[in-house]
Enzyme design. Structure first.
Site, PDB file in Angstrom:
ATOM      1  N   HIS A  16       0.987  -1.137   0.117  1.00  7.75           N
ATOM      2  CA  HIS A  16      -0.107  -0.028  -0.053  1.00  7.75           C
ATOM      3  C   HIS A  16       0.816   1.051  -0.046  1.00  7.75           C
ATOM      4  O   HIS A  16       1.125   1.776   1.202  1.00  7.75           O
ATOM      5  CB  HIS A  16      -0.638   0.047   1.243  1.00  7.75           C
ATOM      6  CG  HIS A  16      -2.000   1.149   1.233  1.00  7.75           C
ATOM      7  ND1 HIS A  16      -3.117   0.932   2.178  1.00  7.75           N
ATOM      8  CD2 HIS A  16      -1.942   2.335   0.742  1.00  7.75           C
ATOM      9  CE1 HIS A  16      -3.669   2.233   1.822  1.00  7.75           C
ATOM     10  NE2 HIS A  16      -3.139   2.891   1.074  1.00  7.75           N
ATOM     11  N   HIS A  18       1.231   4.802  -2.628  1.00 11.20           N
ATOM     12  CA  HIS A  18       0.873   5.603  -3.681  1.00 11.20           C
ATOM     13  C   HIS A  18       2.198   6.297  -4.447  1.00 11.20           C
ATOM     14  O   HIS A  18       2.602   7.149  -3.497  1.00 11.20           O
ATOM     15  CB  HIS A  18      -0.190   6.723  -3.276  1.00 11.20           C
ATOM     16  CG  HIS A  18      -1.566   6.030  -2.684  1.00 11.20           C
ATOM     17  ND1 HIS A  18      -2.511   6.042  -3.465  1.00 11.20           N
ATOM     18  CD2 HIS A  18      -1.581   5.773  -1.395  1.00 11.20           C
ATOM     19  CE1 HIS A  18      -3.407   5.485  -2.549  1.00 11.20           C
ATOM     20  NE2 HIS A  18      -2.950   5.232  -1.408  1.00 11.20           N
ATOM     21  N   HIS A 196      -9.614   0.983  -1.126  1.00 10.51           N
ATOM     22  CA  HIS A 196      -9.547   1.710   0.122  1.00 10.51           C
ATOM     23  C   HIS A 196     -10.839   1.634   1.015  1.00 10.51           C
ATOM     24  O   HIS A 196     -11.823   2.110   0.275  1.00 10.51           O
ATOM     25  CB  HIS A 196      -9.181   3.239   0.159  1.00 10.51           C
ATOM     26  CG  HIS A 196      -7.679   3.391  -0.126  1.00 10.51           C
ATOM     27  ND1 HIS A 196      -7.011   2.757  -1.269  1.00 10.51           N
ATOM     28  CD2 HIS A 196      -6.629   4.294   0.427  1.00 10.51           C
ATOM     29  CE1 HIS A 196      -5.650   3.184  -1.347  1.00 10.51           C
ATOM     30  NE2 HIS A 196      -5.550   3.899  -0.161  1.00 10.51           N
ATOM     31  N   GLU A 199     -11.011   3.481   6.395  1.00  7.39           N
ATOM     32  CA  GLU A 199      -9.960   4.295   6.782  1.00  7.39           C
ATOM     33  C   GLU A 199     -10.658   5.528   7.614  1.00  7.39           C
ATOM     34  O   GLU A 199     -10.702   5.345   8.907  1.00  7.39           O
ATOM     35  CB  GLU A 199      -9.089   5.059   5.644  1.00  7.39           C
ATOM     36  CG  GLU A 199      -8.138   5.906   5.933  1.00  7.39           C
ATOM     37  CD  GLU A 199      -7.411   6.750   4.847  1.00  7.39           C
ATOM     38  OE1 GLU A 199      -7.921   6.632   3.779  1.00  7.39           O
ATOM     39  OE2 GLU A 199      -6.080   7.337   4.861  1.00  7.39           O
ATOM     40  N   ASP A 277       1.789   3.986   2.547  1.00  5.23           N
ATOM     41  CA  ASP A 277       0.925   4.712   2.066  1.00  5.23           C
ATOM     42  C   ASP A 277       1.428   6.123   1.395  1.00  5.23           C
ATOM     43  O   ASP A 277       1.623   5.632   0.065  1.00  5.23           O
ATOM     44  CB  ASP A 277      -0.052   5.410   3.037  1.00  5.23           C
ATOM     45  CG  ASP A 277      -1.530   5.722   2.661  1.00  5.23           C
ATOM     46  OD1 ASP A 277      -1.944   5.483   1.416  1.00  5.23           O
ATOM     47  OD2 ASP A 277      -2.345   6.169   3.323  1.00  5.23           O
ATOM     48  N   ASP A 278       1.617   7.210   1.863  1.00  4.52           N
ATOM     49  CA  ASP A 278       2.193   8.584   1.294  1.00  4.52           C
ATOM     50  C   ASP A 278       3.397   8.677   1.894  1.00  4.52           C
ATOM     51  O   ASP A 278       3.355   9.923   2.635  1.00  4.52           O
ATOM     52  CB  ASP A 278       1.183   9.280   0.984  1.00  4.52           C
ATOM     53  CG  ASP A 278      -0.016   9.022   0.402  1.00  4.52           C
ATOM     54  OD1 ASP A 278       0.023   8.857  -0.784  1.00  4.52           O
ATOM     55  OD2 ASP A 278      -1.157   8.644   1.042  1.00  4.52           O
TER      56      ASP A 278
HETATM   57  N1  HPA Z   1      -6.723   7.324   1.382  1.00  7.37           N
HETATM   58  C1  HPA Z   1      -7.310   7.792   0.223  1.00  7.37           C
HETATM   59  N2  HPA Z   1      -6.875   8.079  -0.974  1.00  7.37           N
HETATM   60  C2  HPA Z   1      -5.526   8.399  -1.029  1.00  7.37           C
HETATM   61  C3  HPA Z   1      -4.866   8.031   0.073  1.00  7.37           C
HETATM   62  C4  HPA Z   1      -5.503   7.449   1.567  1.00  7.37           C
HETATM   63  O1  HPA Z   1      -4.558   7.058   2.438  1.00  7.37           O
HETATM   64  N3  HPA Z   1      -3.354   8.263  -0.185  1.00  7.37           N
HETATM   65  C5  HPA Z   1      -3.432   8.664  -1.671  1.00  7.37           C
HETATM   66  N4  HPA Z   1      -4.735   8.640  -1.849  1.00  7.37           N
HETATM   67 ZN    ZN Z   2      -3.772   4.832   0.415  1.00  2.94          ZN
END
Ligand code: HPA
Ligand code: ZN
Length: 334
Positions: A16, A18, A196, A199, A277-278
């Site tokens: 996971h 991006h 997703h 969250e 994630d990011d």
């Molecule tokens: N959630 C939803 N969209 C996203 C995320 C995330 O954590 N990171 C990049 N796009």
């Molecule tokens: Zn994500």
């Protein structure tokens, strides 16, 4: 071996991440300059100061703005290559990275430009770093079903290079059910499915991802804990959750890492994995995530091993490759 050395030595798969979220400010400035694109920041420090989020949307606004400087195939290559170098440092030996085609095609960038740049970085990473990878394209859920269908069609010529289809962007108000039909077509075309869910959104969205989209993994999914029936189903089906601890902290999904539920989920038998994630926006790559939860939740080496084993089990590599990495983890001396 210290816990820290053990984390560093563990082979891991990242499931996971991006790729647009790995864009470090230094590289963003360099690419903006060579493409002669203005960005609303004067310095790297100013960019970093803007990375103060109070929810998912406040992050997404900045994340999409950053991606605007990516124009040429080389830009996408450089972006992905910088991430692969981080993987090498963190002993991430396999990665399945998300990209958001619509973030780019909506700005007039060709689908081919994006995928060719990313694929070339994947090919070089295999040869130079021994890191394997898969690409997963995500639909932006705040955009229409029609736009998702169009993106799926654009992806068909690149089917061999894209292992799966996912769903990301603003979660609340955009349930998986909105994309049931486009995911049905994606499955028919042979793509694996992730989404997703859970969250910021409720457990109900996780049920929809399972029942309507028929996912192979849930991305995030931490709010599943609010629904005991859902928890039982996740355990029974060995459904992987790709959990992102530092992301959850930065986006205020949890207010303190000591309260993160990843250890409880693991102890209840949910197939959880650790991911970044990011990482450029959330303050850390794979090992930073492992270190943060180990310190806050007092994880044992057995739990760390289990998390790393889960990452390969939940990946889209062959059974043979899974066994290879899992046995390396099991034989790692503490
Ligand atoms: N959630 C939803 N969209 C996203 C995320 C995330 O954590 N990171 C990049 N796009
Ligand atoms: Zn994500």
């Amino acid at each position: 071996m210290s816990q820290l050395d053990f984390i560093r030595a563990l082979p891991k798969a990242e499931l996971h991440v991006h790729i647009e979220g790995t864009f470090e400010p230094e590289l963003m400035f360099a690419i903006a300059q060579r493409n002669q694109i203005e960005i609303p920041y004067k310095s790297v420090e100013e960019v970093k100061q803007a990375y103060n989020f109070h929810n998912l949307q406040s992050f997404l606004d900045i994340y999409y703005a950053g991606a605007n400087v990516l124009i040429h195939e080389q830009d996408f290559y450089d972006l992905a290559w910088a991430y692969f170098e981080k993987c090498a440092q963190d002993k991430v030996v396999h990665t399945e990275m998300f990209f958001d085609p619509q973030t780019h095609t909506d700005r007039g960038i060709e689908f081919a430009t994006v995928i060719n740049g990313l694929q070339r970085a994947c090919d070089v990473a295999k040869v130079k770093l021994g890191i394997t990878s898969h690409l997963i394209m995500c639909f932006l859920r705040h955009l229409s079903e029609e736009a998702a269908f169009k993106t799926l069609e654009q992806a068909l010529p690149y089917k061999e290079q894209i292992i799966g289809v996912g769903l990301d962007s603003s979660e609340l108000g955009y349930p998986p059910s909105k994309f049931e039909r486009v995911f049905a077509q994606a499955r028919e075309e042979g793509f694996l499915i992730v989404a997703h869910a859970g969250e910021e959104g409720p457990a109900e969205y996780v049920w929809e991802a399972l029942d309507l989209l028929k996912v192979n993994r849930i991305d995030h999914g931490v709010r599943s804990e609010e629904d005991p029936k859902l928890m039982a189903r996740l355990v029974a089906e060995k459904m992987p959750l790709t959990v992102c601890p530092l992301s959850n902290l930065k986006l205020c999904v949890v207010d303190d890492m000591a309260k993160h539920n990843i250890r409880r989920l693991l102890q209840q038998g949910v197939h959880v994995t650790v991911n970044s994630d990011d990482p450029s926006y959330f303050g850390g790559y794979m090992n930073d995530n492992f270190i943060a939860i180990t310190e806050a939740l007092d994880l044992t080496t057995d739990e760390l091993k289990q998390l790393a084993i889960n990452s390969f089990e939940a990946s889209f590599i062959s059974r043979e490759d899974k066994e290879k990495w899992i046995s390396k983890i099991q034989n790692l001396v503490v």
